[in-house]
Design a protein around this motif. Structure first.
Motif, PDB file in Angstrom:
ATOM      1  N   VAL A   1       0.847  -1.185   0.000  1.00 38.26           N
ATOM      2  CA  VAL A   1       0.000   0.000   0.000  1.00 38.26           C
ATOM      3  C   VAL A   1       0.886   1.240   0.000  1.00 38.26           C
ATOM      4  CG1 VAL A   1      -1.741   1.277   1.302  1.00 38.26           C
ATOM      5  CG2 VAL A   1      -1.811  -1.223   1.242  1.00 38.26           C
ATOM      6  N   THR A   2       0.549   2.203  -0.828  1.00 43.41           N
ATOM      7  CA  THR A   2       1.347   3.420  -0.913  1.00 43.41           C
ATOM      8  C   THR A   2       1.289   4.192   0.385  1.00 43.41           C
ATOM      9  OG1 THR A   2       0.880   3.575  -3.274  1.00 43.41           O
ATOM     10  CG2 THR A   2       1.701   5.560  -2.185  1.00 43.41           C
ATOM     11  N   ASP A   3       2.428   4.599   0.861  1.00 42.45           N
ATOM     12  CA  ASP A   3       2.514   5.375   2.092  1.00 42.45           C
ATOM     13  C   ASP A   3       1.883   6.745   1.863  1.00 42.45           C
ATOM     14  OD1 ASP A   3       3.368   6.935   4.301  1.00 42.45           O
ATOM     15  OD2 ASP A   3       5.035   5.552   4.620  1.00 42.45           O
ATOM     16  N   ALA A   4       1.120   7.219   2.874  1.00 48.42           N
ATOM     17  CA  ALA A   4       0.465   8.525   2.754  1.00 48.42           C
ATOM     18  C   ALA A   4       1.475   9.649   2.609  1.00 48.42           C
ATOM     19  CB  ALA A   4      -0.429   8.773   3.966  1.00 48.42           C
ATOM     20  N   THR A   5       2.721   9.401   3.050  1.00 50.87           N
ATOM     21  CA  THR A   5       3.732  10.451   2.984  1.00 50.87           C
ATOM     22  C   THR A   5       4.500  10.451   1.662  1.00 50.87           C
ATOM     23  OG1 THR A   5       5.390   9.017   4.011  1.00 50.87           O
ATOM     24  CG2 THR A   5       4.033  10.358   5.475  1.00 50.87           C
ATOM     25  N   THR A   6       4.173   9.533   0.750  1.00 47.24           N
ATOM     26  CA  THR A   6       4.847   9.517  -0.543  1.00 47.24           C
ATOM     27  C   THR A   6       4.557  10.828  -1.279  1.00 47.24           C
ATOM     28  OG1 THR A   6       4.638   7.117  -0.701  1.00 47.24           O
ATOM     29  CG2 THR A   6       5.063   8.326  -2.746  1.00 47.24           C
ATOM     30  N   PRO A   7       5.575  11.572  -1.708  1.00 49.06           N
ATOM     31  CA  PRO A   7       5.341  12.880  -2.342  1.00 49.06           C
ATOM     32  C   PRO A   7       4.473  12.778  -3.603  1.00 49.06           C
ATOM     33  CG  PRO A   7       7.652  12.621  -1.750  1.00 49.06           C
ATOM     34  CD  PRO A   7       7.009  11.274  -1.572  1.00 49.06           C
ATOM     35  N   THR A   8       3.618  13.771  -3.771  1.00 45.31           N
ATOM     36  CA  THR A   8       2.783  13.889  -4.958  1.00 45.31           C
ATOM     37  C   THR A   8       3.169  15.165  -5.689  1.00 45.31           C
ATOM     38  OG1 THR A   8       0.922  12.734  -3.925  1.00 45.31           O
ATOM     39  CG2 THR A   8       0.410  14.163  -5.791  1.00 45.31           C
ATOM     40  N   ARG A   9       3.282  15.084  -6.994  1.00 41.53           N
ATOM     41  CA  ARG A   9       3.626  16.270  -7.781  1.00 41.53           C
ATOM     42  C   ARG A   9       2.367  17.121  -7.983  1.00 41.53           C
ATOM     43  NH1 ARG A   9       8.526  16.087 -10.289  1.00 41.53           N
ATOM     44  NH2 ARG A   9       7.862  17.397 -12.031  1.00 41.53           N
ATOM     45  N   VAL A  10       2.475  18.379  -7.616  1.00 44.28           N
ATOM     46  CA  VAL A  10       1.353  19.309  -7.716  1.00 44.28           C
ATOM     47  C   VAL A  10       1.804  20.531  -8.512  1.00 44.28           C
ATOM     48  CG1 VAL A  10      -0.321  20.709  -6.455  1.00 44.28           C
ATOM     49  CG2 VAL A  10       0.500  18.559  -5.461  1.00 44.28           C
ATOM     50  N   SER A  11       1.029  20.862  -9.541  1.00 43.54           N
ATOM     51  CA  SER A  11       1.340  22.038 -10.366  1.00 43.54           C
ATOM     52  C   SER A  11       0.402  23.177  -9.990  1.00 43.54           C
ATOM     53  CB  SER A  11       1.194  21.706 -11.856  1.00 43.54           C
ATOM     54  OG  SER A  11       2.130  20.718 -12.243  1.00 43.54           O
ATOM     55  N   LEU A  12       0.968  24.322  -9.700  1.00 38.60           N
ATOM     56  CA  LEU A  12       0.202  25.508  -9.324  1.00 38.60           C
ATOM     57  C   LEU A  12       0.728  26.713 -10.094  1.00 38.60           C
ATOM     58  CD1 LEU A  12       0.292  25.091  -5.429  1.00 38.60           C
ATOM     59  CD2 LEU A  12      -1.678  24.634  -6.884  1.00 38.60           C
ATOM     60  N   LYS A  13      -0.178  27.636 -10.393  1.00 36.57           N
ATOM     61  CA  LYS A  13       0.240  28.904 -10.959  1.00 36.57           C
ATOM     62  C   LYS A  13       0.046  29.953  -9.874  1.00 36.57           C
ATOM     63  CE  LYS A  13      -0.122  31.748 -15.105  1.00 36.57           C
ATOM     64  NZ  LYS A  13      -0.817  31.930 -16.403  1.00 36.57           N
ATOM     65  N   VAL A  14       1.138  30.402  -9.303  1.00 40.37           N
ATOM     66  CA  VAL A  14       1.080  31.306  -8.155  1.00 40.37           C
ATOM     67  C   VAL A  14       1.606  32.677  -8.563  1.00 40.37           C
ATOM     68  CG1 VAL A  14       1.761  31.667  -5.755  1.00 40.37           C
ATOM     69  CG2 VAL A  14       1.429  29.344  -6.618  1.00 40.37           C
ATOM     70  N   ASN A  15       0.758  33.663  -8.426  1.00 42.67           N
ATOM     71  CA  ASN A  15       1.111  35.048  -8.777  1.00 42.67           C
ATOM     72  C   ASN A  15       1.672  35.137 -10.200  1.00 42.67           C
ATOM     73  OD1 ASN A  15       0.330  35.762  -6.163  1.00 42.67           O
ATOM     74  ND2 ASN A  15       2.407  35.492  -5.362  1.00 42.67           N
ATOM     75  N   GLY A  16       1.055  34.358 -11.100  1.00 48.12           N
ATOM     76  CA  GLY A  16       1.422  34.414 -12.494  1.00 48.12           C
ATOM     77  C   GLY A  16       2.580  33.527 -12.904  1.00 48.12           C
ATOM     78  N   ARG A  17       3.202  32.832 -11.937  1.00 46.88           N
ATOM     79  CA  ARG A  17       4.332  31.965 -12.248  1.00 46.88           C
ATOM     80  C   ARG A  17       3.960  30.505 -11.992  1.00 46.88           C
ATOM     81  NH1 ARG A  17       9.750  33.966  -9.479  1.00 46.88           N
ATOM     82  NH2 ARG A  17      10.479  32.262 -10.818  1.00 46.88           N
ATOM     83  N   SER A  18       4.374  29.625 -12.892  1.00 44.63           N
ATOM     84  CA  SER A  18       4.057  28.197 -12.763  1.00 44.63           C
ATOM     85  C   SER A  18       5.087  27.503 -11.870  1.00 44.63           C
ATOM     86  CB  SER A  18       4.029  27.536 -14.136  1.00 44.63           C
ATOM     87  OG  SER A  18       2.996  28.100 -14.939  1.00 44.63           O
ATOM     88  N   HIS A  19       4.590  26.638 -11.003  1.00 45.93           N
ATOM     89  CA  HIS A  19       5.442  25.885 -10.094  1.00 45.93           C
ATOM     90  C   HIS A  19       4.964  24.435 -10.062  1.00 45.93           C
ATOM     91  CE1 HIS A  19       7.179  29.572  -8.276  1.00 45.93           C
ATOM     92  NE2 HIS A  19       5.957  30.067  -8.453  1.00 45.93           N
ATOM     93  N   THR A  20       5.896  23.501  -9.991  1.00 43.90           N
ATOM     94  CA  THR A  20       5.579  22.100  -9.765  1.00 43.90           C
ATOM     95  C   THR A  20       6.299  21.668  -8.496  1.00 43.90           C
ATOM     96  OG1 THR A  20       5.305  21.645 -12.127  1.00 43.90           O
ATOM     97  CG2 THR A  20       5.665  19.757 -10.678  1.00 43.90           C
ATOM     98  N   LEU A  21       5.532  21.223  -7.524  1.00 43.22           N
ATOM     99  CA  LEU A  21       6.079  20.872  -6.216  1.00 43.22           C
ATOM    100  C   LEU A  21       5.866  19.397  -5.920  1.00 43.22           C
ATOM    101  CD1 LEU A  21       4.560  23.883  -4.228  1.00 43.22           C
ATOM    102  CD2 LEU A  21       6.836  23.756  -5.251  1.00 43.22           C
ATOM    103  N   ALA A  22       6.798  18.792  -5.205  1.00 41.50           N
ATOM    104  CA  ALA A  22       6.640  17.428  -4.705  1.00 41.50           C
ATOM    105  C   ALA A  22       6.251  17.543  -3.243  1.00 41.50           C
ATOM    106  CB  ALA A  22       7.936  16.642  -4.860  1.00 41.50           C
TER     107      ALA A  22
END
Length: 213
Positions: free
Chosen positions: A39-60
Motif C-alpha cells: 500500500v502506498t505510504d500517505a507520505t509519498t510525495p505527490t507532484r502538484v502544479s500551481l500557478k502562483v502570482n502568475g508563475r508556474s510551479h511544480t512541487l513534490a
C-alpha cells in the motif's frame, strides 16, 4: 497385553488432523497476501502544479501539506500568514481561481492546476494595488499581521459585490451594487483584526469601490 483397535481414533488424533488441514487451506491465502503490492505510504510525495502570482510551479508535496504550508514553506511566500491554523482568523486568506479561501483549511493536492494569488501577487512596494494604497491612506492596519489576509479578502469581496453575489445581510437581492458598510462588515467578518482597525478597513474598501464611506 492389551490390543488397540485400529478403528478407534483418539481425541488427540482429531486435533492434530484438524490443525494440519487448516494450515494447508491457509497456505494459498498467505502466499497471495505476500504477493500483493504494498500500500502506498500517505507520505509519498505527490507532484502538484500551481500557478502562483502568475508563475508556474511544480512541487513534490506530502499529501497532507496544506496550501498555506505549500505557499510559505515550499515557495517562501511568507506574506500569507499562519494565524490560528484552524480557519477562524482569516490571516491566511488567498485568492484561488478567483475566490478567497482560508489556505490553512485546504490541502495543496486538491488544487492541481489552480491559479493562486497571494498578497505578493497583488502589488509591490513600488507599485501598490489600489486596495493596498487605500489601507495605507485610511490606516487600515496596526500590527500588520492580519493585513495580507484582510487585503486579499477585501479585493475578493469587491469582486463578489460587482458580480451581484449576496451576503447574509442583503435585504434586496436585486439591488446593484450590493454595497454598504453593513454589507462589507458582514462579508469581511471572517477576517479578524485583533488591533480593531475594522472601521478603517471599511473606509478603505469604500474608497476603492468609489463610494463615500
Amino acid at each position: 497385553m492389551e490390543r488397540t483397535d485400529p478403528c478407534l481414533i483418539s481425541r488427540r488424533d482429531v486435533l492434530v488432523a484438524s490443525t494440519s488441514a487448516a494450515a494447508a487451506m491457509a497456505a494459498p491465502g498467505a502466499a497471495a497476501q505476500t504477493a500483493a503490492p504494498a500500500v502506498t505510504d500517505a507520505t509519498t510525495p505527490t507532484r502538484v502544479s500551481l500557478k502562483v502570482n502568475g508563475r508556474s510551479h511544480t512541487l513534490a508535496l506530502d499529501n497532507r501539506t496544506t496550501l498555506l504550508d505549500a505557499l510559505r514553506e515550499h515557495l517562501h511566500l511568507t506574506g500569507t500568514k499562519k494565524g490560528c491554523d484552524h480557519g477562524q482568523c482569516g490571516a491566511c486568506t488567498a485568492i484561488v481561481d478567483g475566490r478567497r479561501i482560508n489556505t490553512c483549511l485546504t490541502l495543496a493536492v486538491m488544487h492541481e492546476g489552480a491559479s493562486v494569488t497571494t498578497i505578493e501577487g497583488l502589488g509591490t512596494p513600488r507599485s501598490l494595488h489600489p486596495m493596498q494604497r487605500a489601507f495605507v491612506r485610511h490606516d487600515g492596519y496596526q500590527c500588520g499581521y492580519c493585513t495580507p489576509g484582510q487585503v486579499c479578502s477585501a479585493v475578493a469581496v469587491l469582486d463578489e459585490v460587482r458580480s451581484g453575489i449576496p451576503s447574509h445581510v442583503t435585504a434586496d437581492l436585486t439591488a446593484r451594487p450590493l454595497l454598504s458598510a453593513e454589507e462589507l462588515r458582514e462579508r469581511m467578518s471572517g477576517n479578524i483584526c485583533r488591533c480593531g482597525a475594522y472601521s478603517n478597513i471599511v473606509d478603505a474598501m469604500m474608497d476603492v469601490a468609489g463610494s463615500k464611506a
